[in-house]
Design a protein around this motif. Sequence first.
Motif: not given
Length: 119
Positions: A39-40, A70-83, A85-92
């Motif tokens: 899935y991932l 840069m890590g914070e920007r990537v984290l925000a972008s990937i969290t959005k992608f996961l939510g 596109k993949l309907k996965v919730k990231v545990n903050r």
Amino acid sequence: MHLVRKFLISGVMNGQLFKKSGKSTLQGGDISPLLTNIYLNELGKALTKRGHMFVRYANDCNIYAKSRRMGERVLASITKFLGEKLKVKVNREKTQADSSLNLKFLFFSLCMERNGAYL
């Protein structure tokens, strides 16, 4: 698909107790790591396409960035992608952006000394 379904409804043994499967695969189930990796796989493709260095084992993932900002920007972008596109919730609470020297991955951390890096 028949074999995957059999794994999904098989349940798991917890010591001497059997636990029936519910709506999804149980943590510790035989097929859970395999299905997570399948899935991932889209996450891995997205990270590679964006040029990120990363390491992932099942649902644990470290993405390496040049700076915390840069890590914070990537984290925000990937969290959005996961939510989205993949309907996965990231545990903050368990998710962080930091230097690779401050992050642990599967109980290991990277350390630096004058002779180089080590685990």
